[in-house]
Design an enzyme around this catalytic site. Structure first.
Site, PDB file in Angstrom:
ATOM      1  N   HIS A  30       6.999  11.013   6.462  1.00 19.30           N
ATOM      2  CA  HIS A  30       6.072  10.671   5.384  1.00 19.30           C
ATOM      3  C   HIS A  30       6.714   9.732   4.362  1.00 19.30           C
ATOM      4  CE1 HIS A  30       2.517  11.456   2.893  1.00 19.30           C
ATOM      5  NE2 HIS A  30       3.345  11.444   1.876  1.00 19.30           N
ATOM      6  N   HIS A  70      -4.147  11.998   3.142  1.00 19.78           N
ATOM      7  CA  HIS A  70      -3.808  13.372   2.769  1.00 19.78           C
ATOM      8  C   HIS A  70      -4.320  14.309   3.857  1.00 19.78           C
ATOM      9  CE1 HIS A  70      -2.187  14.883  -1.313  1.00 19.78           C
ATOM     10  NE2 HIS A  70      -1.352  14.072  -0.716  1.00 19.78           N
TER      11      HIS A  70
HETATM   12  P1  ADP Z   1       3.720   6.277  -1.499  1.00 22.99           P
HETATM   13  O1  ADP Z   1       5.118   6.703  -1.700  1.00 22.99           O
HETATM   14  O2  ADP Z   1       3.019   5.888  -2.722  1.00 22.99           O
HETATM   15  O3  ADP Z   1       2.945   7.210  -0.639  1.00 22.99           O
HETATM   16  P2  ADP Z   1       4.053   4.945   0.859  1.00 22.99           P
HETATM   17  O4  ADP Z   1       5.288   5.721   1.123  1.00 22.99           O
HETATM   18  O5  ADP Z   1       2.778   5.316   1.512  1.00 22.99           O
HETATM   19  O6  ADP Z   1       3.823   4.919  -0.680  1.00 22.99           O
HETATM   20  O7  ADP Z   1       4.333   3.419   1.171  1.00 22.99           O
HETATM   21  C1  ADP Z   1       5.581   2.821   0.845  1.00 22.99           C
HETATM   22  C2  ADP Z   1       5.446   1.316   0.909  1.00 22.99           C
HETATM   23  O8  ADP Z   1       5.282   0.895   2.261  1.00 22.99           O
HETATM   24  C3  ADP Z   1       4.256   0.761   0.164  1.00 22.99           C
HETATM   25  O9  ADP Z   1       4.626  -0.476  -0.395  1.00 22.99           O
HETATM   26  C4  ADP Z   1       3.224   0.560   1.248  1.00 22.99           C
HETATM   27  O10 ADP Z   1       2.259  -0.409   0.907  1.00 22.99           O
HETATM   28  C5  ADP Z   1       4.087   0.143   2.410  1.00 22.99           C
HETATM   29  N1  ADP Z   1       3.433   0.514   3.667  1.00 22.99           N
HETATM   30  C6  ADP Z   1       3.364   1.752   4.176  1.00 22.99           C
HETATM   31  N2  ADP Z   1       2.665   1.764   5.323  1.00 22.99           N
HETATM   32  C7  ADP Z   1       2.279   0.502   5.548  1.00 22.99           C
HETATM   33  C8  ADP Z   1       1.516  -0.129   6.550  1.00 22.99           C
HETATM   34  N3  ADP Z   1       0.995   0.560   7.548  1.00 22.99           N
HETATM   35  N4  ADP Z   1       1.284  -1.450   6.444  1.00 22.99           N
HETATM   36  C9  ADP Z   1       1.774  -2.135   5.417  1.00 22.99           C
HETATM   37  N5  ADP Z   1       2.503  -1.609   4.438  1.00 22.99           N
HETATM   38  C10 ADP Z   1       2.764  -0.308   4.485  1.00 22.99           C
HETATM   39 MG    MG Z   2       2.006   7.324   1.715  1.00 18.73          MG
HETATM   40 MG    MG Z   3       6.544   6.886  -0.271  1.00 16.96          MG
END
Ligand code: ADP
Ligand code: MG
Ligand code: MG
Ligand code: MG
Ligand code: MG
Length: 600
Positions: A30, A70
């Site tokens: 995650h 979620h």
């Molecule tokens: P958060 O910690 O707010 O949940 P995430 O861990 O979901 O954020 O995402 C971390 C970073 O990676 C963000 O900048 C997100 O936009 C980018 N990211 C995650 N998954 C993808 C994806 N499938 N395509 C493009 N960017 C992604």
């Molecule tokens: Mg996320």
């Molecule tokens: Mg994150």
């Protein structure tokens, strides 16, 4: 912990109990994206990335948007799981310096789960952000693993765009918002596992407080407006640990965190629990030592807790202390660098005819009528008639929003399922006269260790469609291990697309004949032609709608009837994939046209 041996070899010694706890969170799928970061790196990108994606709207405004899942929490505790999903993604958009303006939800489940709908409506309605669109896909595929993907959108001023990192030593990190309790401890690692695992208990689910979120939004935007915010990140999965370590690691810096300063709701928490708690409605703000007092004053004015919890250092170490006791002392970068799993090349099969796997026919009004979609008064096109259209306050400019998926195709071919999803989102965006600008992608998948090629196919389909049709990716999310007793969901790519609109006079449905325009099957050239044709038809003032299940259209028909219109379709189109749109009125076009019914 899955990667314990990797960790210990990087540390060159046995890991302490606290290190194991911390890396279990940060190197969870995650937070760490072990299976997906290789693929995500290959996507065509736009914007700087960070807490949410960014596109420039005009000289004054930018749009921030991101999708978040979620799924695991909503399976265990529908109401709180879905509610905190909304709260979490709202904070990502907020962290960019944008005022949240809209929410969209993509729901996959085996029946309408009231708790999930209530969680979304309760949270969204309470913070005064309209839920302007979504999709409702009912199928047995999702019996044990409902998917709750929420997209949030916000509008900010270009001069107030906030970075997602610390930039120099001597800066401090203020954490403010609700007080910290034990909720959500190990939520991130729980969300990275099969749902039959022993962590699947209600203990891992965070509890949301939308009223605190509303205060958080106003307080944070005031700090932004006053120029006090030099960097920011929401607190979500991984809590203080994830927010503070990501802020400094992205800037190539380190931090000293003082856990005894984190305002607590429960007095007997262990330091490591304070560090990884996923209590909601909290933000981390990077500011200078001088401005920190003003930041705290604004937080208190809005009845929020807050303190200077960390100092930014130049030595690259992430040090977490409780009073004088050092709880954790590791390289900040190491927390971000979760091990990468191999990625696979994927050669798509040629395009072929697909089986028609129909999801259950439901009227999405049963869901979206429970949402407030008008609050804020900027919703030009409400749910039911196609993508949402929003106006930028005090400007002639608008933007379209749509969230879309085709798991029925993904179940048959992960590559084409993802590819067609992107194309249909483009058709929808064009159908309101908007110009597609960028997407946020929500990867939802089962177990990548059991079926790595399905993930590779989904990612390749997404990448190819974005490249060939020139719509880059601004942000996204990945949710893996949507499995129960090792059986999982079909590859379900959720695409959130934003478009720019210059003319907010969008054609309305009208009485008269109704046509299907376009081809019965897929090719690149035909898709391009259809895209051009949609734009032309809309410019001529004809109402165009793009949908994939032309045989039932319950939601659309009911939306029409609210406008006093009835739709009779005599010849429904039932290919699983088709390159067609429905047009109200005489379409003068060179594309194949078929009269399919009447609106009266
Ligand atoms: P958060 O910690 O707010 O949940 P995430 O861990 O979901 O954020 O995402 C971390 C970073 O990676 C963000 O900048 C997100 O936009 C980018 N990211 C995650 N998954 C993808 C994806 N499938 N395509 C493009 N960017 C992604
Ligand atoms: Mg996320
Ligand atoms: Mg994150
Ligand atoms: Mg974030
Ligand atoms: Mg988030």
């Amino acid at each position: 912990m899955k990667y314990l041996d990797v960790l210990e070899s990087k540390l060159g010694r046995k890991a302490t109990r606290e290190e194991i706890e911390a890396f279990t969170v940060m190197w969870s799928e995650h937070c760490g994206y072990s299976h997906t970061k290789g693929y995500i790196r290959q996507l065509p990108k736009v914007g700087a990335g960070g807490n949410a994606g960014i596109i420039t709207l005009d000289d004054y405004h930018f749009l921030a948007f991101k999708v978040e899942s979620h799924n695991h929490p909503s399976a265990i505790e529908p109401f709180n799981g879905a509610a905190t999903g909304v709260g979490g993604i709202i904070r990502d958009v907020l962290a960019m310096g944008a005022r949240p303006t809209a929410i969209l939800d993509s729901l996959h489940m085996d029946r309408i789960i009231d708790g999930i709908i209530e969680g979304i409506s309760d949270y969204g309605n309470s913070i005064g952000v309209p839920t302007v669109g979504g999709e409702l896909r009912i199928s047995n595929y999702y019996k044990h693993n409902p998917l709750v993907n929420v997209m949030a959108v916000g509008v900010g001023k270009n001069e107030h765009l906030i970075s997602s990192k610390a930039s120099k030593p001597g800066q401090v990190i203020v954490i403010f918002g609700g007080a910290t309790g034990r909720d959500g401890i190990h939520g991130a690692s729980f969300a990275s596992e099969d749902l039959t695992g022993e962590k699947a208990t209600k203990l891992s689910i965070q509890v949301g407080d939308p009223f605190a979120e509303k205060l958080l939004i106003e307080a944070f935007l005031e700090m932004v407006e006053k120029g006090l915010v030099e960097g920011a990140q929401d607190l979500g999965a991984g809590g203080v640990l994830s927010a503070t370590s990501e802020l400094v690691a992205r800037g190539g810096l380190g931090a000293v965190v003082h856990l005894e300063r984190v305002p607590l709701r429960e007095s007997d928490m262990l330091p490591i629990e304070i560090l990884i708690s996923e209590s909601q409605e909290r933000m981390a703000v990077v500011t200078s030592a001088e401005k920190a007092e003003e930041v705290l004053r604004i937080a208190r004015k809005h009845l929020l807790f807050g303190d200077i919890v960390a100092e930014v250092t130049d030595n690259g170490r992430y040090v977490a202390k409780y009073k004088d006791e050092v709880i954790l002392d590791v390289p900040a970068k190491l927390l971000e660098e979760s091990p990468e799993e191999p990625i696979y090349d994927y050669t798509p099969a040629p395009f072929r005819k697909f089986r028609w796997i129909r999801f259950k026919n439901v009227d999405a009004h049963d869901v979206f009528e429970r949402y407030d979609y008008m609050v804020g008064t900027d919703t030009i096109l409400p749910p039911g008639l196609g993508p949402a259209v929003m106006r930028v306050k005090s400007s002639a400019l608008g933007y379209s929003l749509v969230i879309h998926s085709r798991a029925d195709l993904g179940a048959q071919d992960p590559y084409w399922g993802a590819y067609i999803t992107v194309l249909e989102a483009i058709r929808k965006t064009l159908s309101v006269g908007a110009n597609p600008v960028a997407i946020t992608d929500g990867i939802n998948y089962a177990d990548p260790d059991i079926e790595p090629l399905g993930l590779a196919g989904q990612m390749k389909g997404l990448r190819d469609a974005c490249e060939r049709f020139d719509v880059p990716v601004a942000s996204g999310n990945a949710s893996l291990y949507n499995t129960y007793k090792k059986k999982g969901i079909p590859p379900t790519l959720v695409v959130g697309m934003v478009g720019k609109i210059e003319n907010l006079n969008i054609p309305k449905p009208s009485k008269g004949p109704v046509y299907a325009v376009g081809y019965p099957d897929f090719s690149f050239d035909r898709e391009k032609k259809l895209q051009e044709e949609i734009t032309k038809l809309v410019r001529k003032g004809l109402f165009v709608i793009s949908m994939h299940d032309y045989s039932r259209m319950t939601t659309f028909k009911n939306a029409l009837s609210k406008l006093g219109l009835n739709l009779r379709i005599q010849t429904p189109i039932t290919e699983a994939v088709h390159q067609m749109v429905i047009v109200f009125g005489e379409p003068k076009t060179e594309l194949p046209v078929r009269k399919i019914g009447f609106c009266y």
